[in-house]
Structure formats: structure tokens, C-alpha cells
Design an enzyme around this catalytic site. Structure first.
Site, PDB file in Angstrom:
ATOM      1  N   GLY A  50       0.806  -1.216   0.000  1.00  0.00           N
ATOM      2  CA  GLY A  50       0.000   0.000   0.000  1.00  0.00           C
ATOM      3  C   GLY A  50       0.836   1.261   0.000  1.00  0.00           C
ATOM      4  O   GLY A  50       0.506   2.248  -0.679  1.00  0.00           O
ATOM      5  N   ASN A 133      -7.655   3.930   8.729  1.00  0.00           N
ATOM      6  CA  ASN A 133      -7.028   2.768   9.350  1.00  0.00           C
ATOM      7  C   ASN A 133      -7.050   2.812  10.871  1.00  0.00           C
ATOM      8  O   ASN A 133      -6.895   1.786  11.518  1.00  0.00           O
ATOM      9  CB  ASN A 133      -5.587   2.620   8.863  1.00  0.00           C
ATOM     10  CG  ASN A 133      -4.831   3.920   8.895  1.00  0.00           C
ATOM     11  OD1 ASN A 133      -5.189   4.876   8.200  1.00  0.00           O
ATOM     12  ND2 ASN A 133      -3.797   3.979   9.703  1.00  0.00           N
ATOM     13  N   SER A 183      -3.619  -3.273  -0.671  1.00  0.00           N
ATOM     14  CA  SER A 183      -2.491  -4.002  -0.087  1.00  0.00           C
ATOM     15  C   SER A 183      -2.947  -5.402   0.316  1.00  0.00           C
ATOM     16  O   SER A 183      -3.996  -5.564   0.938  1.00  0.00           O
ATOM     17  CB  SER A 183      -1.979  -3.244   1.143  1.00  0.00           C
ATOM     18  OG  SER A 183      -0.976  -3.988   1.779  1.00  0.00           O
ATOM     19  N   ALA A 184      -2.128  -6.411  -0.019  1.00  0.00           N
ATOM     20  CA  ALA A 184      -2.552  -7.802   0.205  1.00  0.00           C
ATOM     21  C   ALA A 184      -2.720  -8.157   1.671  1.00  0.00           C
ATOM     22  O   ALA A 184      -3.602  -8.931   2.039  1.00  0.00           O
ATOM     23  CB  ALA A 184      -1.548  -8.761  -0.434  1.00  0.00           C
ATOM     24  N   HIS A 185      -1.878  -7.578   2.545  1.00  0.00           N
ATOM     25  CA  HIS A 185      -1.912  -8.080   3.928  1.00  0.00           C
ATOM     26  C   HIS A 185      -3.134  -7.601   4.706  1.00  0.00           C
ATOM     27  O   HIS A 185      -3.355  -8.014   5.838  1.00  0.00           O
ATOM     28  CB  HIS A 185      -0.596  -7.824   4.671  1.00  0.00           C
ATOM     29  CG  HIS A 185      -0.273  -6.418   5.033  1.00  0.00           C
ATOM     30  ND1 HIS A 185      -0.415  -5.930   6.294  1.00  0.00           N
ATOM     31  CD2 HIS A 185       0.218  -5.402   4.304  1.00  0.00           C
ATOM     32  CE1 HIS A 185      -0.019  -4.672   6.328  1.00  0.00           C
ATOM     33  NE2 HIS A 185       0.368  -4.326   5.123  1.00  0.00           N
ATOM     34  N   THR A 221      11.578  -6.692 -10.806  1.00  0.00           N
ATOM     35  CA  THR A 221      11.134  -8.072 -10.993  1.00  0.00           C
ATOM     36  C   THR A 221       9.868  -8.338 -10.177  1.00  0.00           C
ATOM     37  O   THR A 221       9.773  -7.939  -9.023  1.00  0.00           O
ATOM     38  CB  THR A 221      12.256  -9.038 -10.547  1.00  0.00           C
ATOM     39  OG1 THR A 221      13.391  -8.764 -11.371  1.00  0.00           O
ATOM     40  CG2 THR A 221      11.851 -10.487 -10.694  1.00  0.00           C
ATOM     41  N   CYS A 309      -1.710  10.177  23.120  1.00  0.00           N
ATOM     42  CA  CYS A 309      -1.226   9.815  24.448  1.00  0.00           C
ATOM     43  C   CYS A 309      -0.711  11.048  25.161  1.00  0.00           C
ATOM     44  O   CYS A 309       0.199  11.703  24.704  1.00  0.00           O
ATOM     45  CB  CYS A 309      -0.118   8.789  24.293  1.00  0.00           C
ATOM     46  SG  CYS A 309       0.548   8.282  25.845  1.00  0.00           S
TER      47      CYS A 309
HETATM   48  N1  PLP Z   1      -2.845   2.844   3.738  1.00  0.00           N
HETATM   49  C1  PLP Z   1      -3.574   2.415   4.769  1.00  0.00           C
HETATM   50  C2  PLP Z   1      -4.934   2.987   4.997  1.00  0.00           C
HETATM   51  C3  PLP Z   1      -3.074   1.437   5.644  1.00  0.00           C
HETATM   52  O1  PLP Z   1      -3.800   1.024   6.685  1.00  0.00           O
HETATM   53  C4  PLP Z   1      -1.772   0.907   5.404  1.00  0.00           C
HETATM   54  C5  PLP Z   1      -1.182  -0.092   6.286  1.00  0.00           C
HETATM   55  O2  PLP Z   1      -1.577  -0.300   7.389  1.00  0.00           O
HETATM   56  C6  PLP Z   1      -1.059   1.383   4.290  1.00  0.00           C
HETATM   57  C7  PLP Z   1      -1.615   2.338   3.483  1.00  0.00           C
HETATM   58  C8  PLP Z   1       0.304   0.867   3.977  1.00  0.00           C
HETATM   59  O3  PLP Z   1       0.221  -0.391   3.358  1.00  0.00           O
HETATM   60  P1  PLP Z   1       1.482  -1.387   3.379  1.00  0.00           P
HETATM   61  O4  PLP Z   1       1.642  -1.826   4.797  1.00  0.00           O
HETATM   62  O5  PLP Z   1       1.093  -2.492   2.450  1.00  0.00           O
HETATM   63  O6  PLP Z   1       2.661  -0.619   2.880  1.00  0.00           O
END
Ligand code: PLP
Length: 365
Positions: A50, A133, A183-185, A221, A309
Site C-alpha cells: 500500500g 485505518n 495491499s494484500a496483507h 522483478t 497519548c
Molecule cells: N494505507 C492504509 C490505509 C493502511 O492502513 C496501510 C497499512 O496499514 C497502508 C496504506 C500501507 O500499506 P502497506 O503496509 O502495504 O505498505
């Protein structure tokens, strides 16, 4: 993924049989991903995740105008992930406000674009994430895109759909914007792979050059095991999505209710907004995030603050600051995220743990 690591390990850019086999796997994954995300296969530009997709969108859009001899600026919302916010701020861009729920202020977007128009500053790109996020708050990307098309018709529109794409269909957003990051994860795939969907007819200059891969749009690659795994994860995600969303949302609500009932003063951040089903983000007045997270971890609850915090030991979250949750009242922030495998026992244990730890911290005074 294992097959790609052990058997189809050729470099898809090569010419021999193993390379061609690897290339076929990449093509099949591209077609499958396009179907999962409601886009066209040729629009997918594979990236390392991402962050790279976001960076490519912002820097590529800026280069696009600079190459035409009319350098412009990037614009984004105040609650973007750092992968968008930092390149926008680094290149002197403009940031658009959000309301107390963390939802983009569409009027302010109009004001910012009108100001830039008046000063005759071209807008290279407007980037509005699909869902945040930290809080899970969903953004009005389609409404924002209408405003941008009207007030800055030459700008590209980008949406970071990294969080959103696991839980909701991206077809409408993809159709409304020019660039979309995935993003895959976040969808059950491996880390280190993702893509930027670049709309048909949109020319985005490469930021990572060399090699000529991805039709010259991103050199390097291909990560074949990552690509095939992302496609497989996306297939599972889409097939199970409606059942998963309902189940996870119920669990998330159970978690929220139990924490609110047990931890006095706690409130849900962005409670008035449409939110993703998997994130429960709380503010806990009088509690500092750092000891809270430390004590939760001892109970096997792996949470994050993302983080407002008051101790200053952790960085104040730009997202909460943009929502007006700042200053000496800044409460402890706690983000509990659920996944498709989360269970009732998990959320009950997490809620018990949060209540118990908050009590313990408060009783220490
Ligand atoms: N954008 C958002 C909203 C995200 O939550 C994240 C990762 O947590 C990213 C971008 C970044 O993605 P990556 O971890 O695949 O670089």
C-alpha cells in the site's frame, strides 16, 4: 504461493519456459484480482504494498503535471495514512479538514480547490482514503470525486482503499477515481505486495524506473509468490465477504458494548459515522495508552493506540488531532481490530481484559 516459490520460480520477464510459466501465473492472478476488485486487468500495476501504491499515486501525479510544464500541488484529507500524508506535505500540498467524526469536510474540500483555482495553482491529485485505518471511518469518496471533477477537472483522483477493500466492494470507488491503492496483507494475503489500479486512459509516469515491467509503469522483478497469493486471498475474501462482515460486525458491537459498560467514561471514536465492521476504536479518558497496551499485552491482547497519548511518550495521532481530540483532555486511545477468524471467546476475553486493566490503572491513581 508455495507452488510459485518452489516450482514456478522463473522470472516472468524472461523468455524461457520457466519464465513463461511464471508469467502465465502473474497474468492469471491479474485477471482474478481485477474480477475481485471490479477493475480491468490492464489497470493493475503491482507494487510492494500500500505504501508504494500511495507514493506512486502522489509522486506520479505530480510528475504528470510537471512533465507538461505546469507543476501543481497534491491535496489530501487530514486523516490519510502517512503513506499519503507525508508525500503530500513534503511536496507542499494542501490538507482538507474532517469533522468531529473524522469524516471529510466536503465544504472545506470545495474551499481549498477554489482557493487554488483563484491562485492559478494547478491541482495534480486529490487523495481521499476509502476508510480510515485508525477509526474505521468511511469517507465520502464518490461525493468528493464529484466536487474535484467540477472544480479541478485536470486533477487525478486517488483513493487509498487499503483498509476498505477487505470489507466492502470497491467497484463504485474504482469507477469514480483514477487511482486506487490496495495491499494484500489487509485482505488475508502476505505482506510486501499490493497494487495501484490506474484507470483506463490515465497516464501516470513511473516513479520506480528500469526493467520496463508493468508496461513501463513500475520497474522491478515481479513478486510472483506474493502476486498469486494476493489473488487467492482476494478470491476467498470476496466469496466469504457478506457472511464475514455480518459475523465480525456483531462481534465488534459485542466488544464495544462490553467495554463501554465496564470502563467508565470510554467512548467510541467516530461513533456517528459509517465505519468498517472490524475496528473498535476507543478513547479512555484519564488512561495513558502506553501502560494500557503494555498490560493488555501481558493478557495476550495485542492492541494498538495509534495514538493520542498525553504522556508524550507516543506520538499523538494526526487522525485524532484532526477530529479535535487533542490537548490536555487527550484521552488514551485504544484500537482493537478484529479479523475474519476472530471468535466470541476472543472478544469476550479482550473486553474483560480492557475493563480489568482500566480499573487497575485507575485504582493506582
Ligand atoms: N494505507 C492504509 C490505509 C493502511 O492502513 C496501510 C497499512 O496499514 C497502508 C496504506 C500501507 O500499506 P502497506 O503496509 O502495504 O505498505
Amino acid at each position: 504461493m508455495m507452488e510459485a516459490l518452489t516450482e514456478t520460480y522463473g522470472n516472468p520477464s524472461g523468455a524461457h519456459r520457466l519464465a513463461r510459466e511464471a508469467n502465465r501465473r502473474v497474468d492469471a492472478a491479474r485477471a482474478s484480482l481485477a474480477e475481485s476488485f471490479g477493475i480491468t486487468p490492464g489497470n493493475i500495476v503491482f507494487t510492494s504494498g500500500g505504501t508504494e501504491a500511495d507514493s506512486m499515486a502522489i509522486h506520479g501525479s505530480l510528475r504528470r503535471l510537471a512533465d507538461r510544464g505546469t507543476p501543481g500541488v497534491a491535496v489530501c484529507s487530514a486523516v490519510e495514512h502517512h503513506a499519503v500524508l507525508e508525500p503530500v506535505e513534503f511536496t507542499g500540498g494542501r490538507v482538507v479538514a474532517v469533522d468531529a467524526n473524522g469524516v471529510l469536510d466536503l465544504d472545506h474540500l470545495g474551499v481549498v480547490l477554489a482557493e487554488l483555482n483563484e491562485k492559478q495553482v494547478p491541482v495534480a491529485v486529490v487523495s481521499i482514503m476509502a476508510a480510515n485505518n485508525e477509526t474505521g471511518v468511511i469517507q465520502p469518496v464518490i461525493e468528493a470525486s464529484r466536487i474535484v471533477r467540477e472544480l479541478a477537472p485536470d486533477a487525478l483522483i486517488h483513493s487509498d482503499a487499503v483498509q476498505f477493500s477487505a470489507w466492502r466492494d470497491t467497484s463504485d470507488i474504482a469507477a469514480a477515481v483514477d487511482l486506487m491503492s490496495v495491499s494484500a496483507h489487509k485482505i488475508g494475503g502476505p505482506k510486501g505486495i499490493g497494487f495501484l489500479a490506474v484507470g483506463t486512459g490515465v497516464t501516470l509516469p513511473a516513479i520506480q524506473m528500469g526493467g520496463g515491467q508493468e508496461r513501463g509503469r513500475r520497474g522491478g522483478t515481479h513478486n510472483v509468490p506474493g502476486i498469486v497469493a494476493m489473488a487467492a486471498a482476494a478470491q476467498v475474501m470476496v466469496a466469504e465477504r457478506s457472511e464475514t462482515v455480518e459475523r465480525v460486525e456483531n462481534l465488534r458491537d459485542r466488544l464495544i458494548n462490553d467495554v463501554l459498560a465496564g470502563a467508565a467514561g470510554a467512548f467510541v471514536t467516530g461513533a456517528g459515522a459509517d465505519r468498517l465492521p472490524n475496528i473498535a476504536h476507543f478513547c479512555l479518558p484519564g488512561i495513558e495508552s502506553e501502560p494500557l497496551l503494555f498490560m493488555l499485552e501481558k493478557n495476550d491482547v495485542m492492541a494498538s493506540a495509534a495514538s493520542s497519548c498525553s504522556s508524550g511518550a507516543q506520538q499523538v495521532s494526526h487522525v485524532l488531532a484532526a477530529m479535535g481530540i487533542t490537548g490536555s483532555d487527550a484521552p488514551g486511545a485504544l484500537r482493537l481490530s478484529l479479523g475474519r477468524d476472530s471468535t466470541k471467546d476472543d472478544v469476550d476475553a479482550a473486553a474483560r481484559s480492557v475493563v480489568e486493566v482500566v480499573d487497575r490503572i485507575r485504582s493506582r491513581g
